[in-house]
Design a protein around this motif. Structure first.
Motif, PDB file in Angstrom:
ATOM      1  N   ASP A   1       0.809  -1.218   0.000  1.00 49.74           N
ATOM      2  CA  ASP A   1       0.000   0.000   0.000  1.00 49.74           C
ATOM      3  C   ASP A   1       0.842   1.269   0.000  1.00 49.74           C
ATOM      4  N   CYS A   2       2.158   1.134  -0.080  1.00 49.33           N
ATOM      5  CA  CYS A   2       3.041   2.298  -0.031  1.00 49.33           C
ATOM      6  C   CYS A   2       3.234   2.911  -1.420  1.00 49.33           C
ATOM      7  N   ASP A   3       3.372   4.205  -1.425  1.00 50.16           N
ATOM      8  CA  ASP A   3       3.597   4.947  -2.662  1.00 50.16           C
ATOM      9  C   ASP A   3       5.105   5.133  -2.866  1.00 50.16           C
ATOM     10  N   PHE A   4       5.479   5.695  -4.020  1.00 49.78           N
ATOM     11  CA  PHE A   4       6.858   6.132  -4.198  1.00 49.78           C
ATOM     12  C   PHE A   4       7.177   7.217  -3.172  1.00 49.78           C
ATOM     13  N   VAL A   5       8.439   7.310  -2.782  1.00 48.12           N
ATOM     14  CA  VAL A   5       8.896   8.353  -1.876  1.00 48.12           C
ATOM     15  C   VAL A   5       9.533   9.458  -2.717  1.00 48.12           C
ATOM     16  N   PRO A   6       9.096  10.707  -2.566  1.00 50.23           N
ATOM     17  CA  PRO A   6       9.687  11.792  -3.372  1.00 50.23           C
ATOM     18  C   PRO A   6      11.068  12.181  -2.859  1.00 50.23           C
TER      19      PRO A   6
ATOM     20  N   SER B   1       9.287  -3.180 -17.226  1.00 55.38           N
ATOM     21  CA  SER B   1       8.848  -3.999 -18.354  1.00 55.38           C
ATOM     22  C   SER B   1       7.731  -4.957 -17.948  1.00 55.38           C
ATOM     23  N   LEU B   2       7.790  -5.481 -16.724  1.00 54.79           N
ATOM     24  CA  LEU B   2       6.798  -6.469 -16.280  1.00 54.79           C
ATOM     25  C   LEU B   2       5.531  -5.822 -15.736  1.00 54.79           C
ATOM     26  N   PHE B   3       5.689  -4.750 -14.928  1.00 59.16           N
ATOM     27  CA  PHE B   3       4.546  -4.218 -14.183  1.00 59.16           C
ATOM     28  C   PHE B   3       4.254  -2.754 -14.462  1.00 59.16           C
ATOM     29  N   GLY B   4       5.092  -2.090 -15.265  1.00 58.54           N
ATOM     30  CA  GLY B   4       4.948  -0.656 -15.415  1.00 58.54           C
ATOM     31  C   GLY B   4       5.489   0.056 -14.187  1.00 58.54           C
ATOM     32  N   LEU B   5       5.240   1.368 -14.103  1.00 59.61           N
ATOM     33  CA  LEU B   5       5.699   2.149 -12.947  1.00 59.61           C
ATOM     34  C   LEU B   5       4.704   2.008 -11.804  1.00 59.61           C
ATOM     35  N   ASP B   6       4.572   0.803 -11.297  1.00 60.25           N
ATOM     36  CA  ASP B   6       3.627   0.493 -10.218  1.00 60.25           C
ATOM     37  C   ASP B   6       4.419   0.257  -8.936  1.00 60.25           C
ATOM     38  N   PRO B   7       4.343   1.179  -7.954  1.00 57.63           N
ATOM     39  CA  PRO B   7       5.144   1.010  -6.735  1.00 57.63           C
ATOM     40  C   PRO B   7       4.784  -0.245  -5.948  1.00 57.63           C
ATOM     41  N   ARG B   8       3.545  -0.709  -6.087  1.00 58.40           N
ATOM     42  CA  ARG B   8       3.126  -1.881  -5.315  1.00 58.40           C
ATOM     43  C   ARG B   8       4.011  -3.078  -5.636  1.00 58.40           C
TER      44      ARG B   8
END
Length: 455
Positions: free
Chosen positions: A28-33, A80-87
């Motif tokens: 459930d965590c997002d990318f960290v800026p 390539s596998l999941f896109g830019l998905d942080p999950r």
């Protein structure tokens, strides 16, 4: 060894499963800026996915003063596998971390012949809240990758020691090379292997010293070459802080207090933050107190070196593996970082667990197992709570302010995180607090003016 052949594998799988449960909240965590932007979602090479040109660029060009080509390729494969998905990126970090803990257990068991102490050390490593930073921060893929391959090298080396053949030695060499390609943090591994020759292997008295050095010479050569490449990658750029910006006295005193702080947080897990601001002047009183603590522990370990050799070996692993990141050569603005203990903590856990196993049987008897389970449960709960801190940028930086107190840089990070979320009013309040502490910061003043104009 008395344990059934499948028991270690079953314990390793159970250990990995428990670690995955403890860290499951990272989904459930997002990318960290903070670094995630430059290393992941704003990095053109990573965003392009795993391509031949991208792999060439990763190996040929340093990025953000780092040369970590295996880590870059790993993140490219994620895109390539999941896109830019942080999950999915976070969950992959959990998988590498759980695998590293399982390898640590299997390697220690093979080196020492002790099943349950090895399992306890691996569980402490796998469940300790100080490691949330390495797992819940996508940019720290380099940490978990490096640890996984370092511990794979340790496991392969244990096989080589039991049956000296070329194949397990090559396995250790290749795994060590992959660890260094993920992050140079593993450069101290050859020294760790020499310490393990003293205990638990006791090879120092059985073989000449030059032979022990000779078998590790290629590993030392690889470590030296990687250190040179890391220096090239950092280069004469802004990443290395000069002595004019941060005097040597401030670095030395901070290094001593950092050692003591790491020791305290590993034994009593609390007050973790994404950034610990560096004091720009020497802090002599806490530094002398920290030095006294380190000398006392070193004296105790030295006095017990014949009857309890694991104390000295584990303590030296802890001190030595922290040395490259202790800040004498300062890169970045942090006083210390939780992620720097990722491999070094293993030495401390070995010293503590083996001492407890030696000293407590008569006193605790049948209560040892319930007590160990209670400790691990408490660590698991603490880890789950700390994972929540990393859910998003505003939560992470506000927690850091609560732990370390208001500091202009952390206040700016909190302001930018809120502005990125569209919460301009909260961002303005944080920028105003930052300017109250550091009025002549032109960047903060410009950000505040722009936010006021938008409002």
């Amino acid at each position: 060894m008395n344990d059934a052949p499948l028991r270690p594998i079953a314990i390793a799988l159970l250990l990995a499963a428990v670690i995955v449960v403890a860290f499951s909240g990272v989904a459930d965590c997002d990318f960290v800026p903070l670094d995630d932007s430059s290393h992941v979602y704003e990095n053109a090479v990573v965003r392009g996915g795993l391509t031949l040109d991208g792999v060439r660029t990763a190996f040929a060009t340093p990025h953000a003063s780092l040369w970590v080509p295996l880590t870059t390729c790993s993140l490219m494969a994620d895109v390539s596998l999941f896109g830019l998905d942080p999950r999915w990126m976070h969950l992959e970090n959990v998988a590498w971390h759980a695998g590293a803990a399982a390898l640590l257990f299997l390697g220690l068991r093979r080196l020492t012949g002790r099943l349950w102490p090895s399992a306890m050390v691996a569980a402490l490593f796998g469940l300790h809240p100080i490691n949330v930073e390495s797992v819940a921060w996508v940019a720290e893929r380099k940490n978990v990758l490096c640890a996984f391959f370092t511990l794979l090298a340790l496991w392969s080396w244990a096989h080589y020691i039991q049956r000296p053949r070329l194949l397990p030695w090559l396995g250790a060499f290749v795994a060590f090379a992959l660890a260094l390609l993920a992050k140079p943090m593993a450069v101290t591994l050859p020294c760790v292997l020499l310490l393990l020759d003293a205990w638990p292997l006791r090879r120092w008295s059985a073989q000449p010293w030059w032979r022990l050095l000779l078998e590790k010479a290629p590993l030392f050569a690889l470590a030296v070459a990687t250190s040179r490449v890391a220096t090239w990658a950092t280069g004469p750029r802004d990443a290395i802080v000069t002595l004019e910006e941060l005097p040597l006295a401030a670095r030395l005193t901070n290094a001593l207090t950092s050692y003591a702080a790491y020791l305290g947080q590993l034994v009593f897990p609390r007050d973790f933050a994404v950034l610990y601001p560096h004091p720009i002047v020497a802090q002599w009183a806490p530094a002398f107190a920290a030095l006294a603590l380190l000398l006392v522990v070193t004296f105790i370990a030295w006095r017990a070196r014949r009857t309890q050799p694991w104390l000295m070996v584990g303590w030296l692993i802890f001190l030595g593996m922290l040395m490259p990141s202790i800040g004498l050569v300062q890169v970045g603005c942090q006083a210390r970082a939780d992620r720097f203990t990722y491999l070094a903590q293993i030495g401390l856990f070995v010293a503590l667990v083996w001492s407890a196993d030696r000293l407590w049987p008569a006193a605790l008897g049948k209560w040892r197992a319930p007590l160990a389970a209670a400790v691990l449960l408490a660590l698991g709960v603490g880890t789950a709570r700390q994972v929540h801190v990393w859910s998003d940028g505003p939560t992470l930086f506000e927690h850091a302010i609560a732990v370390t107190g208001p500091h202009p840089q952390i206040l700016d990070l909190a302001a930018n995180a809120h502005a990125r979320r569209g919460d301009t009013e909260t961002a303005i309040r944080y920028w105003q607090r930052s300017l109250a502490l550091l009025p002549d910061n032109p960047t903060t003043a410009a950000e505040l003016r722009a936010a006021l104009a938008r409002r």
